[in-house]
Design a protein around this motif. Structure first.
Motif, PDB file in Angstrom:
ATOM      1  N   CYS A   4      56.480  38.114  46.384  1.00 36.28           N
ATOM      2  CA  CYS A   4      55.339  38.867  46.922  1.00 36.28           C
ATOM      3  C   CYS A   4      55.138  40.198  46.198  1.00 36.28           C
ATOM      4  N   LYS A   5      56.202  40.870  45.848  1.00 35.28           N
ATOM      5  CA  LYS A   5      56.080  42.150  45.158  1.00 35.28           C
ATOM      6  C   LYS A   5      55.399  41.958  43.802  1.00 35.28           C
ATOM      7  N   GLU A   6      55.775  40.924  43.071  1.00 38.72           N
ATOM      8  CA  GLU A   6      55.160  40.647  41.778  1.00 38.72           C
ATOM      9  C   GLU A   6      53.688  40.253  41.941  1.00 38.72           C
ATOM     10  N   VAL A   7      53.386  39.486  42.974  1.00 37.11           N
ATOM     11  CA  VAL A   7      52.013  39.037  43.209  1.00 37.11           C
ATOM     12  C   VAL A   7      51.117  40.208  43.590  1.00 37.11           C
ATOM     13  N   THR A   8      51.606  41.108  44.417  1.00 35.05           N
ATOM     14  CA  THR A   8      50.781  42.261  44.768  1.00 35.05           C
ATOM     15  C   THR A   8      50.493  43.113  43.530  1.00 35.05           C
ATOM     16  N   ALA A   9      51.468  43.214  42.628  1.00 33.82           N
ATOM     17  CA  ALA A   9      51.234  43.942  41.377  1.00 33.82           C
ATOM     18  C   ALA A   9      50.159  43.241  40.542  1.00 33.82           C
ATOM     19  N   ARG A  14      44.756  42.980  38.370  1.00 32.26           N
ATOM     20  CA  ARG A  14      43.522  42.220  38.164  1.00 32.26           C
ATOM     21  C   ARG A  14      42.290  43.097  38.368  1.00 32.26           C
ATOM     22  N   GLU A  15      42.426  44.187  39.092  1.00 30.38           N
ATOM     23  CA  GLU A  15      41.314  45.117  39.279  1.00 30.38           C
ATOM     24  C   GLU A  15      40.961  45.827  37.969  1.00 30.38           C
ATOM     25  N   ASP A  16      41.947  45.988  37.079  1.00 33.28           N
ATOM     26  CA  ASP A  16      41.754  46.770  35.860  1.00 33.28           C
ATOM     27  C   ASP A  16      41.617  45.931  34.593  1.00 33.28           C
ATOM     28  N   ARG A  17      42.114  44.707  34.634  1.00 39.60           N
ATOM     29  CA  ARG A  17      42.111  43.894  33.411  1.00 39.60           C
ATOM     30  C   ARG A  17      42.068  42.417  33.766  1.00 39.60           C
ATOM     31  N   ASP A  18      41.686  41.610  32.781  1.00 35.03           N
ATOM     32  CA  ASP A  18      41.737  40.160  32.945  1.00 35.03           C
ATOM     33  C   ASP A  18      43.179  39.713  32.796  1.00 35.03           C
ATOM     34  N   VAL A  21      46.169  33.403  31.460  1.00 31.98           N
ATOM     35  CA  VAL A  21      46.109  32.137  32.201  1.00 31.98           C
ATOM     36  C   VAL A  21      47.386  31.893  33.002  1.00 31.98           C
ATOM     37  N   ILE A  22      48.529  32.163  32.436  1.00 34.77           N
ATOM     38  CA  ILE A  22      49.800  31.908  33.131  1.00 34.77           C
ATOM     39  C   ILE A  22      49.913  32.770  34.381  1.00 34.77           C
ATOM     40  N   GLU A  23      49.513  34.040  34.284  1.00 30.63           N
ATOM     41  CA  GLU A  23      49.571  34.920  35.455  1.00 30.63           C
ATOM     42  C   GLU A  23      48.565  34.500  36.524  1.00 30.63           C
ATOM     43  N   ARG A  24      47.364  34.071  36.103  1.00 25.32           N
ATOM     44  CA  ARG A  24      46.372  33.594  37.075  1.00 25.32           C
ATOM     45  C   ARG A  24      46.885  32.354  37.794  1.00 25.32           C
ATOM     46  N   ALA A  26      50.069  31.493  38.277  1.00 24.29           N
ATOM     47  CA  ALA A  26      51.162  31.906  39.156  1.00 24.29           C
ATOM     48  C   ALA A  26      50.605  32.553  40.426  1.00 24.29           C
ATOM     49  N   LEU A  27      49.562  33.326  40.260  1.00 24.34           N
ATOM     50  CA  LEU A  27      48.914  33.971  41.404  1.00 24.34           C
ATOM     51  C   LEU A  27      48.341  32.929  42.357  1.00 24.34           C
ATOM     52  N   ARG A  28      47.641  31.941  41.817  1.00 21.30           N
ATOM     53  CA  ARG A  28      47.052  30.876  42.644  1.00 21.30           C
ATOM     54  C   ARG A  28      48.111  30.095  43.400  1.00 21.30           C
ATOM     55  N   VAL A  29      49.189  29.715  42.707  1.00 21.48           N
ATOM     56  CA  VAL A  29      50.262  28.939  43.348  1.00 21.48           C
ATOM     57  C   VAL A  29      50.872  29.727  44.491  1.00 21.48           C
ATOM     58  N   HIS A  30      51.145  30.994  44.243  1.00 21.33           N
ATOM     59  CA  HIS A  30      51.757  31.823  45.286  1.00 21.33           C
ATOM     60  C   HIS A  30      50.820  31.980  46.485  1.00 21.33           C
ATOM     61  N   MET A  31      49.541  32.196  46.222  1.00 17.38           N
ATOM     62  CA  MET A  31      48.576  32.387  47.311  1.00 17.38           C
ATOM     63  C   MET A  31      48.495  31.171  48.229  1.00 17.38           C
ATOM     64  N   VAL A  32      48.685  29.997  47.672  1.00 13.93           N
ATOM     65  CA  VAL A  32      48.650  28.779  48.485  1.00 13.93           C
ATOM     66  C   VAL A  32      49.869  28.698  49.399  1.00 13.93           C
ATOM     67  N   MET A  33      50.985  29.209  48.936  1.00 11.19           N
ATOM     68  CA  MET A  33      52.242  29.055  49.656  1.00 11.19           C
ATOM     69  C   MET A  33      52.591  30.228  50.578  1.00 11.19           C
TER      70      MET A  33
END
Length: 61
Positions: A4-9, A14-18, A21-24, A26-33
């Motif tokens: 969760c700490k890594e995902v919140t970062a 994401r507010e400042d930069r694109d 693909v790997i980070e996006r 990872a973000l999607r997978v975590h959000m589902v779980m």
């Protein structure tokens, strides 16, 4: 799997930069779980929208 700490970062970054693909992905997978991180993401979006409205506010009475 990101924690969760890594995902919140990533959500904040994401507010400042694109994100790459790997980070996006990872973000999607975590959000589902996770139950808490999607709530945090909605709160960040709410704050961003509120700040946008505040910057565009004019007191034209």
């Amino acid at each position: 799997m990101r924690n969760c700490k890594e995902v919140t970062a990533l959500v904040i970054a994401r507010e400042d930069r694109d994100l790459p693909v790997i980070e996006r992905a990872a973000l999607r997978v975590h959000m589902v779980m996770c139950k808490a991180c999607p709530t945090f993401e909605r709160q960040v979006l709410t704050m961003r929208n509120a700040m946008r409205q505040w910057r565009n506010y004019t007191d034209d009475e």
